[in-house]
Scaffold this active site. Structure first.
Site, PDB file in Angstrom:
ATOM      1  N   LYS A 248       4.460  -5.292   6.775  1.00  0.00           N
ATOM      2  CA  LYS A 248       3.579  -5.113   5.708  1.00  0.00           C
ATOM      3  C   LYS A 248       4.999  -4.999   5.375  1.00  0.00           C
ATOM      4  O   LYS A 248       6.066  -4.362   5.448  1.00  0.00           O
ATOM      5  CB  LYS A 248       3.026  -3.464   5.675  1.00  0.00           C
ATOM      6  N   ASP A 253       6.479   1.174  -2.753  1.00  0.00           N
ATOM      7  CA  ASP A 253       4.883   1.592  -3.040  1.00  0.00           C
ATOM      8  C   ASP A 253       4.664   3.018  -3.846  1.00  0.00           C
ATOM      9  O   ASP A 253       4.938   4.509  -3.139  1.00  0.00           O
ATOM     10  CB  ASP A 253       4.291   1.790  -1.773  1.00  0.00           C
ATOM     11  N   LYS A 260       1.316   8.220  -6.265  1.00  0.00           N
ATOM     12  CA  LYS A 260       1.606   8.990  -5.255  1.00  0.00           C
ATOM     13  C   LYS A 260       1.918  10.634  -6.354  1.00  0.00           C
ATOM     14  O   LYS A 260       2.886  10.217  -7.245  1.00  0.00           O
ATOM     15  CB  LYS A 260       2.525   8.815  -4.461  1.00  0.00           C
ATOM     16  N   ASP A 271       8.327   1.669   3.481  1.00  0.00           N
ATOM     17  CA  ASP A 271       7.304   0.961   2.826  1.00  0.00           C
ATOM     18  C   ASP A 271       6.868  -0.628   3.573  1.00  0.00           C
ATOM     19  O   ASP A 271       6.199  -1.001   3.934  1.00  0.00           O
ATOM     20  CB  ASP A 271       5.911   1.617   1.730  1.00  0.00           C
ATOM     21  N   ASP A 330      -3.375   3.151  -3.783  1.00  0.00           N
ATOM     22  CA  ASP A 330      -2.644   3.330  -3.211  1.00  0.00           C
ATOM     23  C   ASP A 330      -2.757   2.847  -1.664  1.00  0.00           C
ATOM     24  O   ASP A 330      -1.967   2.833  -0.921  1.00  0.00           O
ATOM     25  CB  ASP A 330      -2.601   5.053  -3.729  1.00  0.00           C
ATOM     26  N   GLU A 332      -2.645  -0.433  -0.542  1.00  0.00           N
ATOM     27  CA  GLU A 332      -2.572  -1.618  -1.007  1.00  0.00           C
ATOM     28  C   GLU A 332      -1.711  -2.851   0.457  1.00  0.00           C
ATOM     29  O   GLU A 332      -2.148  -3.543   0.263  1.00  0.00           O
ATOM     30  CB  GLU A 332      -0.832  -1.475  -1.928  1.00  0.00           C
ATOM     31  N   ARG A 334      -3.080  -2.259   3.495  1.00  0.00           N
ATOM     32  CA  ARG A 334      -4.104  -3.266   3.802  1.00  0.00           C
ATOM     33  C   ARG A 334      -4.969  -4.574   3.017  1.00  0.00           C
ATOM     34  O   ARG A 334      -5.188  -5.574   3.404  1.00  0.00           O
ATOM     35  CB  ARG A 334      -5.662  -2.637   4.059  1.00  0.00           C
TER      36      ARG A 334
END
Ligand code: BES
Ligand code: MN
Ligand code: ZN
Length: 483
Positions: A248, A253, A260, A271, A330, A332, A334
């Site tokens: 990833k 993010d 967030k 991230d 959020d 995201e 996956r």
């Protein structure tokens, strides 16, 4: 800092600091040429991480406790390698020699001792000074490990692994404005080595052609274009199989429209830690030989709330045709992983896939900052990865992935939704369950949720604290070498 290996105790007096490891109950043994009087060690017990300094004629001598013989392992040696390097630095020594007693080489094996001490010394000296206007130069110039000849290959292995891990850490630590998806892809290109490692980078247009609607949906709210990195390592001899490592690579993010909270949002620079770990593996593969064809796949993008951003409820289509309603922008990671897993199935056809992702806050609640969550499709793969992590000091713990978790990801308006409905709880299992329909058929698969361990761990001398940890790189290399 340059790392060297010295086989004999001769010319130790050329070092400004000479450190010596001693088991609990043993007298520190610095050899004959450095005259240190016995009373210098009075009251020194040799407890783990205990230190005592004394003066010889031309340098300082430091005794360092190994603790009880029965508790000695490579993690403790890694910690002590780091501790000695840090003590040398704070004593402003330019050169340091570390004497390793023969008894611990006999107990743990020459290769393991060499690797652990080399890794500890180098990773314990890791700093990130690039962004300081007046970077503090490192005072310690050389670190010599004084150990039997057969520790040599282990020391060299430790150097390769530590440098790869430091490369991973450097990528992690860059803030999002200095490491965009394009920059991450450029770093991957920088790892190309003729004849052994190649790299293809797919840009936005190519991603559209491939039909990666989920990855593009995450990227839509950012002005930074996404990238898909595809690194390939070919072994020298016959390949024992094809391995895909998927990372990833969210260079930031923000949460997107499901934004967030402000507190600690800066940490979302990290991230991309899964992607950085995959790149780090290829850093090491430039100088190692493993018997597998290894593919490194990193989905790199930002998750931002721009005016073109995916909105809660929007439906996107994955590369394999699966439709997904994005109920929370959020969740995201996956989405990005799903498309990259599809790409792996269509273009790589791997025998085994391991993905690494800072996927869920829930895994931090469950396992904290010292242990990563693991979901493995076979007991063999689970055991292999767990053993590798135990060796490298990057611990993994299995978590469950059940039918209830998979069922909870079924969509109302589309095939799937990206967050679970109802009172499922089990946020990390839900994240893993979302990935299942995208995993390449027939491949063994493990998903490592590294959200807790990628940064912020307690101090273990060679790792811990606010900077990126480099988690995953050494673990995966060890796995590739031993499986
Ligand atoms: N990158 C985060 C996960 C994360 C959170 C990593 C905190 C490290 C520290 C991920 O993209 C995310 O936001 N996950 C959500 C999923 C939720 C919306 C279902 C989470 O864990 O809160
Ligand atoms: Mn997120
Ligand atoms: Zn994320």
């Amino acid at each position: 800092m340059k790392l060297t290996h010295i086989e004999s105790h001769a010319r130790l007096d050329a070092h400004e600091l000479v450190a010596v490891l001693a088991l609990e109950g043993d007298k520190p043994d610095v050899g004959k040429e450095l005259a240190v009087r016995d009373f210098a060690w009075k009251g020194f017990l040799g407890e783990f991480r205990e230190t005592r300094s004394a003066d010889a004629a031309h340098q300082r001598v430091l005794a360092v406790g190994l603790g009880k013989a029965a508790l000695l392992d490579t993690e403790r040696l890694r910690r002590l390698g780091a501790l000695v390097a840090q003590k040398a630095e704070s004593a402003a020594a330019k050169s340091c020699a570390l004497i390793v007693p023969r008894s611990i080489v006999e107990k743990l094996g020459a290769e393991a001792v060499g690797t652990a001490l080399a890794e500890g010394a180098l990773l314990g000296s890791y700093r990130f000074e690039k962004a300081k206007s007046k970077p503090k130069p490192q005072k310690l110039e050389t670190f010599a490990i004084v150990a039997p000849k057969d520790c040599g290959p282990g020391i060299e292995k430790g150097r390769v692994l530590a440098e790869a891990c430091a490369f991973t850490r450097d990528l992690q630590n860059e803030p999002a404005n200095r490491l965009t998806p394009k920059d991450l892809a450029a770093a991957a290109k920088g790892l190309v080595k003729t004849g052994r490692i190649t790299c293809t980078v797919h840009d936005e247009k190519a991603l559209e052609k491939l039909g990666m609607g989920l990855l593009l949906g995450v990227a839509a709210g950012s002005r930074q274009p996404p990238r898909l990195v595809h690194l390939v390592y070919k072994p020298k001899g016959k390949s024992k199989g094809r391995v895909a490592l998927v990372g990833k690579g969210l260079t930031f993010d923000s949460g997107g429209i499901s934004i967030k909270p402000a507190a600690k949002m800066d940490e979302m620079r990290f991230d991309m830690s899964g992607g950085a770990a995959v790149l780090g593996v290829f850093h090491a593969l430039r100088s190692l030989d493993v018997p597998y064809e290894v593919h490194g796949l990193v989905g790199a993008t930002e998750n931002m709330p721009g005016d073109n951003a995916t909105k809660p409820g929007d439906i996107h289509v994955a590369m394999n045709g699966t439709t997904v309603e994005v109920l929370n922008t959020d969740a995201e990671g996956r989405l990005v992983l799903a498309d990259v897993l599809c790409y792996a199935g269509a273009k790589v056809k791997p025998d085994v896939v391991v993905d690494l992702a800072t996927l869920t806050g829930a895994v931090v609640t469950a396992l904290g900052h010292e242990v990563a969550g693991m979901f493995a499709s076979t007991p063999e793969l689970e055991a292999e990865l767990r053993a590798a992590g135990d060796t490298t000091g990057e611990r993994l713990w299995p978590l469950p992935l059940l039918d209830v978790h998979k069922d909870a990801m079924k969509g109302t308006f589309a095939d799937l939704k990206n967050i679970s409905g109802g009172d499922l709880g089990a946020g990390s299992s839900a994240g893993a369950a979302f990935l299942v329909p995208f995993v390449p058929e027939k491949a063994a698969w493990a998903h490592l949720d590294i959200a807790g361990v990628a940064w912020g761990g307690s101090n273990r001398d060679w790792v811990g604290g606010q900077l990126g940890s480099g988690f995953g790189t050494r673990l995966l290399v060890n796995w590739l070498e031993t499986r």
